[in-house]
Design an enzyme around this catalytic site. Structure first.
Site, PDB file in Angstrom:
ATOM      1  N   LYS A  15     -11.623  34.370 -26.739  1.00 48.14           N
ATOM      2  CA  LYS A  15     -11.670  34.155 -28.469  1.00 48.14           C
ATOM      3  C   LYS A  15     -13.621  33.667 -28.121  1.00 48.14           C
ATOM      4  CE  LYS A  15      -7.671  33.830 -30.638  1.00 48.14           C
ATOM      5  NZ  LYS A  15      -7.295  34.857 -31.405  1.00 48.14           N
ATOM      6  N   ASP A  73      -4.181  23.124 -31.383  1.00 54.72           N
ATOM      7  CA  ASP A  73      -4.156  24.336 -30.487  1.00 54.72           C
ATOM      8  C   ASP A  73      -5.131  24.452 -31.327  1.00 54.72           C
ATOM      9  OD1 ASP A  73      -4.664  26.543 -31.246  1.00 54.72           O
ATOM     10  OD2 ASP A  73      -2.430  27.459 -32.136  1.00 54.72           O
ATOM     11  N   CYS A 119      -0.676  36.733 -38.460  1.00 57.36           N
ATOM     12  CA  CYS A 119       0.357  35.185 -37.833  1.00 57.36           C
ATOM     13  C   CYS A 119       0.720  34.050 -38.295  1.00 57.36           C
ATOM     14  CB  CYS A 119      -0.077  35.873 -35.462  1.00 57.36           C
ATOM     15  SG  CYS A 119      -0.405  36.726 -34.848  1.00 57.36           S
ATOM     16  N   GLN A 161      -8.612  28.100 -32.055  1.00 51.17           N
ATOM     17  CA  GLN A 161      -9.808  28.574 -32.437  1.00 51.17           C
ATOM     18  C   GLN A 161     -11.266  27.938 -32.861  1.00 51.17           C
ATOM     19  OE1 GLN A 161     -10.205  31.647 -34.218  1.00 51.17           O
ATOM     20  NE2 GLN A 161      -7.966  32.481 -33.773  1.00 51.17           N
ATOM     21  N   HIS A 168      -0.502  28.952 -37.206  1.00 50.07           N
ATOM     22  CA  HIS A 168      -0.329  30.244 -36.460  1.00 50.07           C
ATOM     23  C   HIS A 168       1.223  30.619 -35.572  1.00 50.07           C
ATOM     24  CE1 HIS A 168      -1.094  33.508 -32.987  1.00 50.07           C
ATOM     25  NE2 HIS A 168      -2.071  33.963 -33.981  1.00 50.07           N
TER      26      HIS A 168
HETATM   27  N1  ALA Z   1      -4.871  35.149 -33.394  1.00 51.83           N
HETATM   28  C1  ALA Z   1      -5.909  36.034 -33.503  1.00 51.83           C
HETATM   29  C2  ALA Z   1      -5.946  35.802 -34.654  1.00 51.83           C
HETATM   30  O1  ALA Z   1      -6.114  35.318 -35.777  1.00 51.83           O
HETATM   31  C3  ALA Z   1      -5.216  37.188 -33.136  1.00 51.83           C
HETATM   32  O2  ALA Z   1      -6.054  37.068 -35.071  1.00 51.83           O
END
Ligand code: ALA
Length: 413
Positions: free
Chosen positions: A230, A204, A370, A207, A126
């Site tokens: 998230k 990171d 992103c 996610q 990202h």
């Molecule tokens: N990082 C977030 C996405 O993947 C905003 O949508």
């Protein structure tokens, strides 16, 4: 892994937004990789703070200030337990995962990285795990090396060894789960490998932490960043985990109130951990809200969440792959995926597809996510992305597939 079926219908009742309609259709929310919806307990905790004990923390001795301080600090204890950190001093609240990465690039990177040094990233990252390191490397005349990915987004781990041998590698920073594809990276073995060369590792976890049980003591990573929004929490709360001995040696990121011990005309001494890295009034209400998000996730169980998302992903992949013109991205091996599916449908532009889906009440993300380096590698400008969480159902996937069928007809694929 002992798992139980999620009581999704019961869970859904806790999320007021899920009873909304969009264009006359029930909302199907499939953009959980961007942000998740919030249960009543989180929403109520925030308004309860403002209604009942709104006060600044760490400063005053009156009752509501102590109540606010206790609630804020209790969240830190919960985060510490949630990721199995050694100590609450290792948990720093930030605005989001992006700020956590920037904090390390600024406070650790500017101390440790020098001319000619190398930071290893991957083509999956990202922008948040690229741009702060680029800024640092430009300033320090250091460089970035990228681990390549294949067409399924799988990392070429072969390059890691040569990259380490040929460069003065000072850090490896990788996302545990790709936000664009859902691919899960084998960070456990990569961290061990990095450590065999004495190289620190930044995970990171934006996610992964919301979806996979994360244990920093087991992982033994130096740094981990993630975002509360998230994982059912409010926006504006992120977490940096870092090993205590590293945090002790770093310089502060933000100067101001609360991060100091004593301020004199020309000198300041800094506060103890973790406060040294939390200058200024923090996001008190949302940190307190985040604590209720953690309670909610703990009540369901992270292993149950993972199982549920794998079931949904498997079902969705099967349905999607039978559609005309469907191009699916990401790892073929389901066990190395999270609940994220990136795809393109014929030559329909992802924004057009997302608009058609919105007409049917369905929210997905379209665009470069992103992750422009990855898009370039996959030779696309954008993809459509559906991403799942605890409240999503197979019935919603059926509605989604049905709507894609309408798009196929409309565009005569
Ligand atoms: N990082 C977030 C996405 O993947 C905003 O949508």
């Amino acid at each position: 892994m002992q798992t139980a079926q999620l009581e999704v219908n019961e869970i859904r009742k806790d999320f007021p937004i899920l009873s909304r309609t969009i264009n006359g259709k029930p909302l199907v929310y499939f953009d959980n990789a961007a942000t998740t919806q919030k249960p009543f307990s989180v929403i109520n905790a925030i308004s309860d703070y403002y209604a009942s004990y709104n006060a600044n923390i760490h400063r005053a001795v009156y009752q509501i200030a102590e109540e606010a301080t206790d609630a804020y600090e209790m969240t830190r204890d919960k985060v510490c337990k949630f990721i199995n950190a050694h100590s609450r001093e290792e948990i720093i609240f930030t605005r989001n995962a992006t700020e956590a990465i920037n904090l390390v690039a600024y406070s650790w990177g500017r101390k440790v990285i020098g001319k000619g040094d190398t930071i290893i990233l991957s083509e999956l990252e990202h922008h948040s795990n690229i741009v702060p390191w680029q800024m640092l490397c430009k300033e320090k005349k250091a460089k970035i090396e990228y681990l390549n990915v294949d067409n399924n987004g799988n990392l070429d781990l072969g390059k890691l060894e040569s990259c380490i041998q040929q460069n003065n590698v000072k850090l490896i920073s990788l996302s545990h789960m790709s936000n664009a594809l859902g691919n899960i990276i084998p960070i456990e073995s990569m961290i061990k490998y990095a450590h065999s060369f004495g190289i620190p590792f930044f995970v990171d976890g934006a996610q992964s932490v919301p979806h996979i049980r994360t244990d920093v003591t087991d992982l033994n990573c130096e740094f981990l960043a993630f975002s509360g929004h998230k994982m059912l929490g409010p926006t504006g709360v992120g977490v940096l985990y870092a090993k205590k001995e590293i945090l002790e040696c770093m310089n502060p990121f933000i100067g101001g109130g609360d991060m100091i011990k004593e301020v004199h005309k020309y000198e300041t001494t800094y506060n103890d951990l973790p406060y040294k890295y939390e200058g200024g009034t923090p996001n008190i209400a949302d940190v307190i809200g985040f604590s209720h998000a953690l309670d909610y996730l703990n009540k369901i169980g992270m292993d149950n969440i993972r199982r549920h998302e794998l079931d949904l992903t498997k079902y969705a992949l099967e349905c999607l792959s039978s559609l005309k013109g469907m191009k699916l991205y990401g790892d073929d091996n389901l066990s190395r995926r999270g609940g994220i599916i990136s795809f393109n449908l014929g030559d329909i532009h992802p924004h057009d597809l997302a608009t058609i889906l919105n007409d049917n009440g369905i929210a997905i993300r379209s665009g470069h996510h992103c992750a422009q380096i990855l898009m370039e590698k996959l030779d696309v400008s954008a993809t459509s992305r559906a991403s799942f969480y605890i409240y999503n159902t197979q019935e919603e996937i059926n509605i989604f597939i049905n709507a894609l069928g309408k798009a196929i007809k409309l565009f005569r694929l």
